[in-house]
Design a protein around this motif. Structure first.
Motif, PDB file in Angstrom:
ATOM      1  N   ILE A 218       0.831  -1.227   0.000  1.00 56.31           N
ATOM      2  CA  ILE A 218       0.000   0.000   0.000  1.00 56.31           C
ATOM      3  C   ILE A 218       0.862   1.273   0.000  1.00 56.31           C
ATOM      4  CG2 ILE A 218      -1.752   1.322   1.286  1.00 56.31           C
ATOM      5  CD1 ILE A 218      -2.976  -1.427   2.074  1.00 56.31           C
ATOM      6  N   PRO A 219       1.802   1.428   0.951  1.00 55.49           N
ATOM      7  CA  PRO A 219       2.608   2.665   0.897  1.00 55.49           C
ATOM      8  C   PRO A 219       3.507   2.750  -0.331  1.00 55.49           C
ATOM      9  CG  PRO A 219       3.321   1.261   2.711  1.00 55.49           C
ATOM     10  CD  PRO A 219       2.084   0.646   2.159  1.00 55.49           C
ATOM     11  N   ILE A 220       4.011   1.606  -0.798  1.00 57.27           N
ATOM     12  CA  ILE A 220       4.895   1.654  -1.988  1.00 57.27           C
ATOM     13  C   ILE A 220       4.084   2.080  -3.205  1.00 57.27           C
ATOM     14  CG2 ILE A 220       6.255   0.208  -3.577  1.00 57.27           C
ATOM     15  CD1 ILE A 220       7.287  -1.244  -1.024  1.00 57.27           C
ATOM     16  N   PHE A 221       2.867   1.556  -3.330  1.00 58.57           N
ATOM     17  CA  PHE A 221       1.991   1.964  -4.433  1.00 58.57           C
ATOM     18  C   PHE A 221       1.689   3.459  -4.339  1.00 58.57           C
ATOM     19  CE2 PHE A 221      -2.323   2.800  -5.984  1.00 58.57           C
ATOM     20  CZ  PHE A 221      -2.171   2.413  -7.307  1.00 58.57           C
ATOM     21  N   SER A 222       1.416   3.890  -3.116  1.00 60.04           N
ATOM     22  CA  SER A 222       1.084   5.303  -2.905  1.00 60.04           C
ATOM     23  C   SER A 222       2.271   6.218  -3.197  1.00 60.04           C
ATOM     24  CB  SER A 222       0.631   5.471  -1.453  1.00 60.04           C
ATOM     25  OG  SER A 222      -0.210   6.551  -1.344  1.00 60.04           O
TER      26      SER A 222
ATOM     27  N   HIS B  84       4.150   9.173   1.989  1.00 59.72           N
ATOM     28  CA  HIS B  84       5.196   9.323   2.996  1.00 59.72           C
ATOM     29  C   HIS B  84       4.681   8.997   4.401  1.00 59.72           C
ATOM     30  CE1 HIS B  84       8.163  11.328   0.350  1.00 59.72           C
ATOM     31  NE2 HIS B  84       7.067  11.603  -0.330  1.00 59.72           N
ATOM     32  N   TYR B  85       3.500   9.490   4.706  1.00 61.04           N
ATOM     33  CA  TYR B  85       2.942   9.306   6.049  1.00 61.04           C
ATOM     34  C   TYR B  85       2.665   7.827   6.318  1.00 61.04           C
ATOM     35  CZ  TYR B  85       0.130  10.519  10.150  1.00 61.04           C
ATOM     36  OH  TYR B  85      -0.370  10.646  11.428  1.00 61.04           O
ATOM     37  N   VAL B  86       2.005   7.149   5.353  1.00 60.27           N
ATOM     38  CA  VAL B  86       1.660   5.734   5.581  1.00 60.27           C
ATOM     39  C   VAL B  86       2.901   4.837   5.511  1.00 60.27           C
ATOM     40  CG1 VAL B  86      -0.786   5.781   4.993  1.00 60.27           C
ATOM     41  CG2 VAL B  86       0.863   5.448   3.195  1.00 60.27           C
TER      42      VAL B  86
END
Lengths: 269, 169
Positions: A19-23, B71-73
């Protein structure tokens, strides 16, 4: 042992990282928000309406239970107070509209699109509010946003009827300005300091005629904001030295903690 | 079903937090309940259910933060894994949880600074993160205490129900 039970730790780790890498790899850094953003904004709008409605209902309930116990005279006093409050509200609304009409007549090529604040950024690092656009007019990123008090910020992300507004006290915000009295140039920058609402006034040249209390307005340079919109008032000014620029602090004209309705300026091009 | 209830509650808290701040004009006292949830989940004993809850709340956390995307997540997930690694060694009584959450808040901001510096070196949000690092950590500690109390309450509610069900058998 079923597949899920056997590998649930690994699946969870992969999903958590995905999820964070995709984001992070998302190319849409600003501008269009996407359907997920729209869904969240819609749910926040529903929640805002729900909380507002519940507060109104509780208020009504309190009023009706009180009304049974008070004397006739007290009822009259309450109704008169209520009327008085309403009239003050009408006068304030009138004042706000008058200022907006003033803006409209001075800038006939622009139009103002009203938007209601539905939520705020939950971190202390960014100063952004989410709004719901009241009309069907198309809103674009970077369009300026004002209130009846002055400059609020600019559109950061848009999704259908919802938009994020980056306030001028966000550290990513920069705005070309002038002093109203002497037309001295400067740049307003957000400090991002959540404990202080003031913003920084940069590039005030040491020889420019600027003093504490001067009103700062937009210069119209940079192509985002129309000229002569009130930004704020100089609160602190570093004394003149041998350096090229002086530091100054600005109190924004807009109280960002009381934002309810803002106006997106459209129709520039 | 306890984890499902916790997930729904977490989603409501994350989406509702911004709404409440918007309604009451809160600017300085943001508890960052999403981050507080991450800390409490990272310290909980059961990895699978806490990881599942975190997966479910990561997107809403991303929506609730209007900074540079991801960045936050990313920092939150890093913090979760770090806390999982340390959770066996950490005691989570109230004063310790406050201290751990404060440190976790600092670590979260530090990871954000690092990722912003590496991925968006031109970003002007770095001074903002730096200037709010201590204040944010302090506030998130209160958020973590609130979430822990809420989860404890839910847990006790389910324990009573389970005991009653066993008693009926």
């Amino acid at each position: 042992m079923p597949f899920w039970k056997r590998y649930n730790h690994y699946i969870a780790i992969v999903l958590l990282l995905a999820i964070p890498i995709f984001s992070l790899s998302s190319k849409a850094r600003a501008g269009e928000g996407g359907a997920l953003f729209g869904g969240a904004s819609f749910s926040q709008y529903v929640a805002t309406a729900g909380v507002g409605g519940a507060m109104g209902w509780l208020s009504d309930l309190f009023d009706s239970s009180s009304a049974k116990t008070i004397e006739d005279l007290q009822t009259q006093i309450f109704s008169l107070r209520e009327e008085n409050t309403r009239l003050i509200g009408v006068l304030q609304e009138n004042n706000r509209l008058r200022k907006l009409v003033g803006f409209k007549s001075a800038n006939p090529k622009f139009s103002l699109v009203p938007a209601d604040v539905i939520s705020r950024d939950v971190s202390p690092f960014f100063n952004v509010v989410s709004v719901r656009i009241q009309t069907d007019e198309k809103i674009l990123p970077n369009q300026p946003v004002v209130s009846h008090e002055g400059v609020v910020g600019k559109v950061y992300r848009v999704n259908r009827n919802y938009a994020d507004i980056m306030l001028i006290n966000d550290s990513r915000s920069g705005l070309d300005v002038l002093t109203q009295r002497t037309r001295a140039r400067a740049v307003v920058r957000g400090t991002g300091d959540s404990t202080n609402a003031d913003v920084q006034l940069d590039y005030v040249t040491s020889d420019s005629e600027v003093r504490k209390g001067d009103v700062i307005v937009t210069s119209g340079m940079g192509g985002v904001f129309p000229p002569d919109l009130i930004v704020g008032r100089i609160k602190e000014l570093q004394p003149k030295t041998n350096t090229m620029f002086r530091d100054a602090q600005l109190t924004p004209a807009v109280d960002f903690s009381r934002l309810k309705t803002v106006y997106v300026i459209t129709g520039k091009d | 079903m306890e984890w499902a209830l916790k997930t729904i509650l977490s989603l409501v808290l994350i989406l509702g937090e911004g709404v409440v701040y918007g309604l009451f004009g809160v600017e300085n006292f943001t508890l960052q309940l999403g981050l507080a949830l991450t800390i409490v989940l990272g310290l909980s004993r059961d990895f699978s259910s806490s990881a599942f809850i975190l997966i479910m709340i990561l997107w809403p956390m991303e929506w609730a933060i209007r900074g540079e995307r991801g960045h936050y997540v990313f920092a939150a997930v890093t913090l979760f894994f770090l806390l999982r690694f340390l959770s066996a060694k950490l005691k989570t009584s109230i004063p310790q949880l406050f201290f751990i959450s404060f440190c976790a808040g600092m670590v979260h901001s530090s990871v954000m600074i690092l990722t912003t510096f590496l991925l968006n070196p031109d970003s002007t949000s770095l001074p903002s993160i730096l200037s709010n690092i201590v204040w944010a950590a302090f506030l998130v500690s209160f958020g973590a205490l609130f979430i822990q109390k809420l989860f404890d309450f839910l847990g006790s509610f389910y324990t009573v129900r389970r005991e009653n069900a066993l008693g009926n058998l």
